[in-house]
Motif scaffolding. Structure first.
Motif, PDB file in Angstrom:
ATOM      1  N   ALA A 187      32.888 123.852 -14.498  1.00 45.31           N
ATOM      2  CA  ALA A 187      31.692 124.591 -14.928  1.00 45.31           C
ATOM      3  C   ALA A 187      30.617 123.687 -15.521  1.00 45.31           C
ATOM      4  CB  ALA A 187      32.075 125.664 -15.947  1.00 45.31           C
ATOM      5  N   ALA A 188      30.998 122.454 -15.884  1.00 48.62           N
ATOM      6  CA  ALA A 188      30.052 121.551 -16.545  1.00 48.62           C
ATOM      7  C   ALA A 188      28.938 121.116 -15.596  1.00 48.62           C
ATOM      8  CB  ALA A 188      30.789 120.325 -17.082  1.00 48.62           C
ATOM      9  N   LYS A 189      27.741 120.893 -16.158  1.00 49.87           N
ATOM     10  CA  LYS A 189      26.599 120.467 -15.361  1.00 49.87           C
ATOM     11  C   LYS A 189      26.598 118.965 -15.120  1.00 49.87           C
ATOM     12  CE  LYS A 189      24.939 124.605 -15.094  1.00 49.87           C
ATOM     13  NZ  LYS A 189      25.022 125.347 -13.799  1.00 49.87           N
ATOM     14  N   HIS A 248      33.373 117.150  -8.188  1.00 45.97           N
ATOM     15  CA  HIS A 248      32.578 118.377  -8.121  1.00 45.97           C
ATOM     16  C   HIS A 248      32.162 118.680  -6.675  1.00 45.97           C
ATOM     17  CE1 HIS A 248      31.129 120.404 -11.910  1.00 45.97           C
ATOM     18  NE2 HIS A 248      32.066 119.582 -12.344  1.00 45.97           N
ATOM     19  N   LYS A 249      31.716 117.668  -5.965  1.00 44.26           N
ATOM     20  CA  LYS A 249      31.271 117.862  -4.583  1.00 44.26           C
ATOM     21  C   LYS A 249      32.425 118.338  -3.707  1.00 44.26           C
ATOM     22  CE  LYS A 249      29.075 115.453  -0.714  1.00 44.26           C
ATOM     23  NZ  LYS A 249      28.490 114.156  -0.240  1.00 44.26           N
ATOM     24  N   SER A 260      44.024 124.839 -15.724  1.00 46.29           N
ATOM     25  CA  SER A 260      43.998 124.529 -17.151  1.00 46.29           C
ATOM     26  C   SER A 260      42.606 124.754 -17.738  1.00 46.29           C
ATOM     27  CB  SER A 260      44.419 123.077 -17.388  1.00 46.29           C
ATOM     28  OG  SER A 260      43.429 122.182 -16.893  1.00 46.29           O
ATOM     29  N   VAL A 261      42.551 124.977 -19.044  1.00 46.50           N
ATOM     30  CA  VAL A 261      41.271 125.173 -19.732  1.00 46.50           C
ATOM     31  C   VAL A 261      40.340 123.972 -19.537  1.00 46.50           C
ATOM     32  CG1 VAL A 261      40.168 125.440 -21.992  1.00 46.50           C
ATOM     33  CG2 VAL A 261      42.197 126.798 -21.407  1.00 46.50           C
ATOM     34  N   PRO A 262      40.818 122.735 -19.706  1.00 45.65           N
ATOM     35  CA  PRO A 262      39.902 121.600 -19.493  1.00 45.65           C
ATOM     36  C   PRO A 262      39.360 121.519 -18.070  1.00 45.65           C
ATOM     37  CG  PRO A 262      41.809 120.905 -20.751  1.00 45.65           C
ATOM     38  CD  PRO A 262      42.108 122.281 -20.271  1.00 45.65           C
TER      39      PRO A 262
END
Length: 352
Positions: A300-302, A272-273, A292-294
């Protein structure tokens, strides 16, 4: 230090240099070398680099070097596959270079057919084999077995070599950087590479060592950061970098490796970073749709728990849809069409 056995290479141009790093493969090495000697193409050289093998691999290499003037043998202290490949490459004189693993084989027309395609359209890189060709246009890295490389491309970018001290992903980092430097990329999906699976393979052992992989991934990301920065290509190649991160540290590591919860949290935060700092600012809405969707949900996940909960549900639904799709195919009366549809369905659901 490397030692030359026999006649020095590099004295005349050949069509293809086949570089084979060798380490403790006495059971398979004869078959590997013979698969090259049996090629329809005869204008090649074989560069065998023994990486400090403790079995009879070096003896086998020397035997072949003494029997065929197209074969050259080099010996080095054990330093890893990246060093062996780089050392072999430094002696290559072929118009094109191919890296073959020392426990695998290639079918007889592998080099001739691939070389013909590459030369006909002057490709710098040729992707080999259906499994890799089928990933285009999302493909941004391939293992060495899936890539024929024009030597002038390697000469133009001498900083693009296999990263020493890194395994796995050394071949992905190598090929990804080459993909960034040329658009002259072709495909030979008919190339047949015979991959031997056995318990002594390095990647089989390494991919179980989650702590070791987790220590190495920051090195992958730093190597990429430096390369993109030095070539000033973050903005122009952002999608390619996103696709690389999606495939290598996300799909092949985060998704497929048995990390524990703490390790998953570390890797989630690390990726993420990196994406937030170096990739996402340059991605357009259209670029995001290519991912890809995943991976889009991952970005987007927190936190890693949020993504892991989504992915479990996602996989359950995919499995259900896969079975449902195969079920309905059996009612199609034409057998050839049934086979083709089954292949397409399996290919679709093989992607994460």
């Amino acid at each position: 230090m490397m030692k030359k056995n026999g006649i020095s290479g590099g004295t005349s141009r050949v069509a293809v240099s086949v570089v084979i790093p060798v380490y403790n493969v006495e059971k398979y090495l004869d078959e590997t070398i013979q698969s090259v000697l049996n090629q329809e193409l005869k204008d090649f050289e074989i560069i065998l680099v023994n990486d400090g093998s403790m079995d009879s691999s070096a003896t086998i290499c020397k035997k072949y070097a003494s029997l065929d003037p197209r074969i050259y043998f080099f010996d080095q202290e054990n330093a890893g596959v990246s060093v062996a490949r780089n050392n072999g490459l430094s002696h290559a004189v072929g118009e094109y270079v191919y890296f073959l693993d020392s426990d695998d084989t290639i079918e007889p027309t592998f080099l001739s057919a691939s070389l013909a395609i590459a030369k006909q359209q002057n490709f710098d890189l040729l992707i080999l084999g259906e499994p890799y060709c089928s990933r285009a246009p999302r493909l941004t890295a391939v293992p060495t077995c899936g890539l024929l490389i024009k030597k002038t491309l390697l000469d133009t970018y001498p900083d693009i070599r296999f990263p020493e001290g890194i395994q796995p992903c050394e071949d992905g980092l190598f090929s990804h950087r080459l993909f960034l430097m040329t658009d002259k990329i072709g495909f030979n999906p008919s190339a047949l590479y015979f991959y031997r699976q056995h318990e002594n393979q390095n990647h089989v052992r390494i991919n179980k060592e989650t702590a070791r992989i987790l220590e190495q991934i920051p090195q992958w990301l730093e190597l990429l950061r430096i390369f993109y920065d030095q070539n000033d290509i973050f903005s122009s190649r952002a999608l390619k970098l996103a696709l690389f991160i999606e495939h290598e540290p996300f799909e092949l590591r985060y998704i497929k490796m048995p990390f524990d919860d703490h390790e998953r949290e570390i890797l989630f935060n690390l990726l993420h970073k990196f994406m937030l700092g170096y990739v996402e600012p340059y991605l357009s809405e259209g670029d995001l749709e290519v991912l890809s969707v995943p991976f889009r949900h991952f970005l987007a996940a927190k936190c890693h728990d949020d993504f892991d909960n989504f992915y479990r549900s996602y996989q359950t639904n995919r499995a259900r849809n896969f079975k449902r799709s195969l079920f309905w195919v059996k009612f199609i009366p034409i057998s050839s069409l049934r086979r083709k549809l089954r292949q397409n369905i399996r290919a679709k659901y093989s992607v994460v």
